[in-house]
Design an enzyme around this catalytic site. Structure first.
Site, PDB file in Angstrom:
ATOM      1  N   ASP A  30      14.142  -0.835  87.100  1.00  0.00           N
ATOM      2  CA  ASP A  30      13.162   0.076  86.499  1.00  0.00           C
ATOM      3  C   ASP A  30      13.922   1.219  85.838  1.00  0.00           C
ATOM      4  O   ASP A  30      14.985   1.614  86.321  1.00  0.00           O
ATOM      5  CB  ASP A  30      12.197   0.621  87.566  1.00  0.00           C
ATOM      6  CG  ASP A  30      10.882   1.061  86.953  1.00  0.00           C
ATOM      7  OD1 ASP A  30       9.896   0.302  87.046  1.00  0.00           O
ATOM      8  OD2 ASP A  30      10.830   2.164  86.365  1.00  0.00           O
ATOM      9  N   LYS A  35      11.877   6.391  90.970  1.00  0.00           N
ATOM     10  CA  LYS A  35      11.227   5.218  91.570  1.00  0.00           C
ATOM     11  C   LYS A  35      12.270   4.341  92.269  1.00  0.00           C
ATOM     12  O   LYS A  35      12.087   3.906  93.412  1.00  0.00           O
ATOM     13  CB  LYS A  35      10.502   4.426  90.485  1.00  0.00           C
ATOM     14  CG  LYS A  35       9.582   3.361  91.028  1.00  0.00           C
ATOM     15  CD  LYS A  35       9.067   2.470  89.926  1.00  0.00           C
ATOM     16  CE  LYS A  35       7.632   2.758  89.579  1.00  0.00           C
ATOM     17  NZ  LYS A  35       7.068   1.785  88.625  1.00  0.00           N
ATOM     18  N   THR A 121       1.234  -9.837  80.675  1.00  0.00           N
ATOM     19  CA  THR A 121       0.261 -10.489  79.792  1.00  0.00           C
ATOM     20  C   THR A 121       0.586 -10.110  78.351  1.00  0.00           C
ATOM     21  O   THR A 121       0.572  -8.928  78.012  1.00  0.00           O
ATOM     22  CB  THR A 121      -1.163 -10.015  80.139  1.00  0.00           C
ATOM     23  OG1 THR A 121      -1.357 -10.203  81.522  1.00  0.00           O
ATOM     24  CG2 THR A 121      -2.204 -10.768  79.350  1.00  0.00           C
ATOM     25  N   PHE A 160      -1.137 -14.366  87.898  1.00  0.00           N
ATOM     26  CA  PHE A 160      -2.596 -14.354  88.056  1.00  0.00           C
ATOM     27  C   PHE A 160      -3.020 -13.548  89.267  1.00  0.00           C
ATOM     28  O   PHE A 160      -4.156 -13.641  89.709  1.00  0.00           O
ATOM     29  CB  PHE A 160      -3.126 -15.795  88.171  1.00  0.00           C
ATOM     30  CG  PHE A 160      -2.835 -16.639  86.954  1.00  0.00           C
ATOM     31  CD1 PHE A 160      -3.533 -16.414  85.774  1.00  0.00           C
ATOM     32  CD2 PHE A 160      -1.863 -17.622  86.973  1.00  0.00           C
ATOM     33  CE1 PHE A 160      -3.264 -17.174  84.629  1.00  0.00           C
ATOM     34  CE2 PHE A 160      -1.587 -18.384  85.846  1.00  0.00           C
ATOM     35  CZ  PHE A 160      -2.289 -18.163  84.678  1.00  0.00           C
ATOM     36  N   LEU A 161      -2.107 -12.764  89.851  1.00  0.00           N
ATOM     37  CA  LEU A 161      -2.469 -12.063  91.089  1.00  0.00           C
ATOM     38  C   LEU A 161      -3.455 -10.920  90.833  1.00  0.00           C
ATOM     39  O   LEU A 161      -3.501 -10.341  89.750  1.00  0.00           O
ATOM     40  CB  LEU A 161      -1.221 -11.538  91.797  1.00  0.00           C
ATOM     41  CG  LEU A 161      -0.242 -10.660  91.037  1.00  0.00           C
ATOM     42  CD1 LEU A 161      -0.678  -9.218  91.015  1.00  0.00           C
ATOM     43  CD2 LEU A 161       1.123 -10.783  91.699  1.00  0.00           C
ATOM     44  N   PHE A 257     -16.880 -13.810  90.952  1.00  0.00           N
ATOM     45  CA  PHE A 257     -16.986 -13.000  89.732  1.00  0.00           C
ATOM     46  C   PHE A 257     -18.395 -12.966  89.165  1.00  0.00           C
ATOM     47  O   PHE A 257     -18.613 -12.826  87.978  1.00  0.00           O
ATOM     48  CB  PHE A 257     -15.934 -13.420  88.689  1.00  0.00           C
ATOM     49  CG  PHE A 257     -14.602 -12.815  89.023  1.00  0.00           C
ATOM     50  CD1 PHE A 257     -13.885 -13.260  90.124  1.00  0.00           C
ATOM     51  CD2 PHE A 257     -14.093 -11.754  88.302  1.00  0.00           C
ATOM     52  CE1 PHE A 257     -12.683 -12.667  90.498  1.00  0.00           C
ATOM     53  CE2 PHE A 257     -12.887 -11.155  88.662  1.00  0.00           C
ATOM     54  CZ  PHE A 257     -12.194 -11.620  89.763  1.00  0.00           C
ATOM     55  N   LEU A 258     -19.384 -13.099  90.079  1.00  0.00           N
ATOM     56  CA  LEU A 258     -20.785 -12.906  89.694  1.00  0.00           C
ATOM     57  C   LEU A 258     -21.353 -11.723  90.460  1.00  0.00           C
ATOM     58  O   LEU A 258     -22.533 -11.718  90.804  1.00  0.00           O
ATOM     59  CB  LEU A 258     -21.603 -14.171  89.979  1.00  0.00           C
ATOM     60  CG  LEU A 258     -21.399 -15.355  89.029  1.00  0.00           C
ATOM     61  CD1 LEU A 258     -22.321 -16.513  89.399  1.00  0.00           C
ATOM     62  CD2 LEU A 258     -21.649 -14.955  87.567  1.00  0.00           C
ATOM     63  N   GLY A 261     -22.607  -4.997  88.866  1.00  0.00           N
ATOM     64  CA  GLY A 261     -22.236  -3.645  89.287  1.00  0.00           C
ATOM     65  C   GLY A 261     -22.149  -2.724  88.096  1.00  0.00           C
ATOM     66  O   GLY A 261     -22.917  -2.856  87.137  1.00  0.00           O
ATOM     67  N   CYS A 268      -6.177  -4.333  83.719  1.00  0.00           N
ATOM     68  CA  CYS A 268      -6.030  -5.651  83.086  1.00  0.00           C
ATOM     69  C   CYS A 268      -7.198  -6.031  82.175  1.00  0.00           C
ATOM     70  O   CYS A 268      -7.011  -6.217  80.980  1.00  0.00           O
ATOM     71  CB  CYS A 268      -5.842  -6.710  84.161  1.00  0.00           C
ATOM     72  SG  CYS A 268      -4.450  -6.370  85.227  1.00  0.00           S
TER      73      CYS A 268
HETATM   74  C1  UGA Z   1      -7.366  -9.393  87.253  1.00  0.00           C
HETATM   75  C2  UGA Z   1      -7.486 -10.907  87.457  1.00  0.00           C
HETATM   76  O1  UGA Z   1      -8.506 -11.193  88.426  1.00  0.00           O
HETATM   77  C3  UGA Z   1      -6.154 -11.485  87.937  1.00  0.00           C
HETATM   78  O2  UGA Z   1      -6.256 -12.910  88.031  1.00  0.00           O
HETATM   79  C4  UGA Z   1      -5.058 -11.114  86.927  1.00  0.00           C
HETATM   80  O3  UGA Z   1      -3.790 -11.583  87.337  1.00  0.00           O
HETATM   81  C5  UGA Z   1      -4.994  -9.602  86.777  1.00  0.00           C
HETATM   82  O4  UGA Z   1      -6.291  -9.114  86.340  1.00  0.00           O
HETATM   83  C6  UGA Z   1      -3.942  -9.276  85.747  1.00  0.00           C
HETATM   84  O5  UGA Z   1      -4.110  -9.645  84.580  1.00  0.00           O
HETATM   85  O6  UGA Z   1      -2.907  -8.726  86.107  1.00  0.00           O
HETATM   86  P1  UGA Z   1      -7.397  -7.240  88.861  1.00  0.00           P
HETATM   87  O7  UGA Z   1      -7.561  -6.447  87.607  1.00  0.00           O
HETATM   88  O8  UGA Z   1      -6.357  -6.840  89.851  1.00  0.00           O
HETATM   89  O9  UGA Z   1      -7.088  -8.785  88.519  1.00  0.00           O
HETATM   90  O10 UGA Z   1      -8.778  -7.211  89.655  1.00  0.00           O
HETATM   91  P2  UGA Z   1     -10.107  -8.106  89.734  1.00  0.00           P
HETATM   92  O11 UGA Z   1     -10.362  -8.436  91.137  1.00  0.00           O
HETATM   93  O12 UGA Z   1     -10.102  -9.216  88.775  1.00  0.00           O
HETATM   94  O13 UGA Z   1     -11.216  -7.026  89.270  1.00  0.00           O
HETATM   95  C7  UGA Z   1     -11.238  -6.502  87.950  1.00  0.00           C
HETATM   96  C8  UGA Z   1     -12.480  -5.662  87.737  1.00  0.00           C
HETATM   97  O14 UGA Z   1     -13.656  -6.467  87.715  1.00  0.00           O
HETATM   98  C9  UGA Z   1     -12.717  -4.612  88.847  1.00  0.00           C
HETATM   99  O15 UGA Z   1     -13.135  -3.411  88.259  1.00  0.00           O
HETATM  100  C10 UGA Z   1     -13.842  -5.221  89.673  1.00  0.00           C
HETATM  101  O16 UGA Z   1     -14.622  -4.253  90.314  1.00  0.00           O
HETATM  102  C11 UGA Z   1     -14.631  -5.947  88.594  1.00  0.00           C
HETATM  103  N1  UGA Z   1     -15.446  -7.076  89.109  1.00  0.00           N
HETATM  104  C12 UGA Z   1     -14.843  -8.156  89.646  1.00  0.00           C
HETATM  105  C13 UGA Z   1     -16.823  -7.019  88.998  1.00  0.00           C
HETATM  106  O17 UGA Z   1     -17.403  -6.022  88.499  1.00  0.00           O
HETATM  107  N2  UGA Z   1     -17.567  -8.087  89.454  1.00  0.00           N
HETATM  108  C14 UGA Z   1     -16.990  -9.173  89.984  1.00  0.00           C
HETATM  109  O18 UGA Z   1     -17.737 -10.116  90.364  1.00  0.00           O
HETATM  110  C15 UGA Z   1     -15.601  -9.222  90.085  1.00  0.00           C
END
Ligand code: UGA
Length: 440
Positions: A30, A35, A121, A160-161, A257-258, A261, A268
């Site tokens: 880094d 850090k 990405t 994809f984490l 993801f349904l 909210g 991301c």
């Molecule tokens: C997301 C993807 O899920 C990962 O697969 C990907 O690797 C990552 O981006 C990335 O590109 O680095 P992340 O941003 O950590 O991961 O979090 P998520 O769990 O996907 O949530 C993203 C947003 O969607 C949050 O604000 C969450 O509150 C919202 N969300 C998620 C909803 O409003 N409804 C849902 O059903 C799911």
């Protein structure tokens, strides 16, 4: 395998620690010396469940080190992962300056075959630009006229984490994607990931880059779709929780993801959707579906704020409690969190804001001004005219709501994540408002 990870942010650090954990020798790089100093002491700059323990174990086994020197890391490693920030430009494009600069620096220090792997990405075709940058900047001894005398590969291996479950996502992936242009690169990547015994998909670099962008954009589309359905539910007296359950039971759709909210946030989805829209524009395709996904997401927050305003009448001089500041639970990350926009709007309308988050209070102290930061959910609710649930931390379910009710000026809850038991709260005398729960 000797591996360098350039960029020790969320993705870089998790990737570095996990690759070390599965047996590799990893150097995390880094350009921020503070850090690196903290990391060397075993201090982790982010909250991510399980990461700190794993990092300490890997350091103890001497398989994980930290440096600010790309030169050092490059010379000691066969494989170099790029886990660098790709922030959005004002026009929505991903800013790839960090990727270009680091690629140039790697080229200057290359002395033998290297595999350079994109982890961040990036828009499709970035791999080609990295190759060009490296060819241009290789030391003179590796060039003869137009000929490049040093063998190297550039591959894509998108991450994809999810924040909050990053370590377990890394260790148990649904799939691992290799975007490669040579058998040699594929062989090295297979060897690296062999201990995970994961499903591996091999494709070319451009397809791999597209898989990442298309996956995040599709997930964002799913969220905006259910949020649009939630708006309809409010109008027709349906309950989006039941609708999502009923839809999700169809295996072709799936329940994940349904969750309706106040929309998606974080570092991301908003950035990747913007960048995918820009890529489509530049390629000559109008991906209007994604523009609508983005518009629905923005409207979702507006309509939540409108509801709060409508129910509380005037916000001026009212006190509002906010539970949850992180963009989602199990992280301290507040980048692009809904809480930031909500709090800014409440303050602009003259309300006083009290806030609590289980893990983000340090970030909140630097990112939020003029907000009373509280030590627990009870004090954030005390003497307020309404409580807003902005992040669905599981511990909010276990709060004693009788105590909360008795300490509030008005027992009103706006549940932006549909996480609380509406019937129970109504029985306790709360005015409860969720998202898409059938407000007729
Ligand atoms: C997301 C993807 O899920 C990962 O697969 C990907 O690797 C990552 O981006 C990335 O590109 O680095 P992340 O941003 O950590 O991961 O979090 P998520 O769990 O996907 O949530 C993203 C947003 O969607 C949050 O604000 C969450 O509150 C919202 N969300 C998620 C909803 O409003 N409804 C849902 O059903 C799911």
């Amino acid at each position: 395998m000797n591996i360098a990870i350039v960029g020790s942010g969320y993705v870089g650090l998790v990737t570095g620690v996990c690759l070390s954990h599965i047996g590799h020798h990893v150097i995390c790089v880094d350009n921020n010396p503070d850090k690196i100093k903290s990391l060397r002491k075993g201090e982790i700059p982010i909250y991510e469940p399980g990461l700190e323990e794993l990092m300490h174990a890997c350091m103890k086994k001497k398989r994980l080190t930290f440096t600010t020197s790309i030169k050092d890391a490059c010379q000691k490693s066969l494989v170099i992962f790029l886990a660098l920030p790709t922030p959005p430009r004002a026009n929505g494009d991903a800013d790839l300056t960090y990727i270009e600069n680091v690629s140039r620096e790697i080229a200057l220090h290359m002395d033998s075959y290297k595999l350079i792997v994109e982890k961040s990405t990036v828009p499709a075709q970035t791999g080609k630009k990295i190759i060009r940058t490296i060819q241009l900047n290789l030391p003179k001894k590796f060039k003869k006229g137009n000929k490049i005398l040093l063998d190297f590969d550039v591959a894509s291996n998108p991450e994809f984490l999810k924040e909050g479950s990053a370590v377990s996502d890394f260790m148990n992936p649904d799939r691992v994607v290799f975007g490669v242009e040579s058998k040699k690169a594929e062989k090295i990547l297979r060897e690296i990931y062999q201990p995970l015994k994961a499903k591996i998909l091999v494709t070319n670099t451009a397809s791999s880059e597209m898989i990442k962008h298309a996956s995040n954009s599709f997930l964002a589309t799913k969220i905006s779709f259910i949020n649009a359905v939630a708006q309809m539910c409010d109008m027709v007296g349906a309950d989006v929780l039941k609708v999502a359950e009923g839809m999700g039971l169809d295996k072709r759709i799936g329940r994940q993801f349904l969750d309706a909210g106040i929309g998606y946030g974080g570092s991301c989805f908003p950035k990747d959707v913007d960048s995918f829209i820009r890529l489509s524009e530049k390629s000559g395709y109008d991906f209007s579906l994604l523009k609508e996904v983005r518009r629905i997401n923005e409207k979702q927050l507006d309509s939540f704020l409108h509801l709060v305003e409508e129910k509380l009448w005037n916000l001026k001089d009212k006190t509002i409690g906010v539970w949850g500041l992180a963009f989602k639970p199990n992280t301290d990350d507040m980048r692009n969190a809904a809480s930031l926009e909500i709090i800014a709007k409440l303050k602009a309308d003259g309300a006083k804001v009290k806030a609590y988050d289980p893990k983000s209070m340090a970030n909140a102290a630097s990112m939020l001004k003029g907000v009373t930061l509280c030590d627990d959910p009870y004090s954030a609710a005390e003497d307020t005219d309404a409580l807003l649930i902005v992040t669905e931390w599981p511990e909010f379910k276990d709060v004693n709501f009788i105590q909360v009710r008795d300490s509030m000026r008005q027992a009103v809850i706006f549940d932006g994540r549909n996480m609380l038991d509406a019937d129970q709260l109504k029985k306790l005398g709360f005015d409860y408002f969720g998202i898409g729960r059938g407000r007729l």
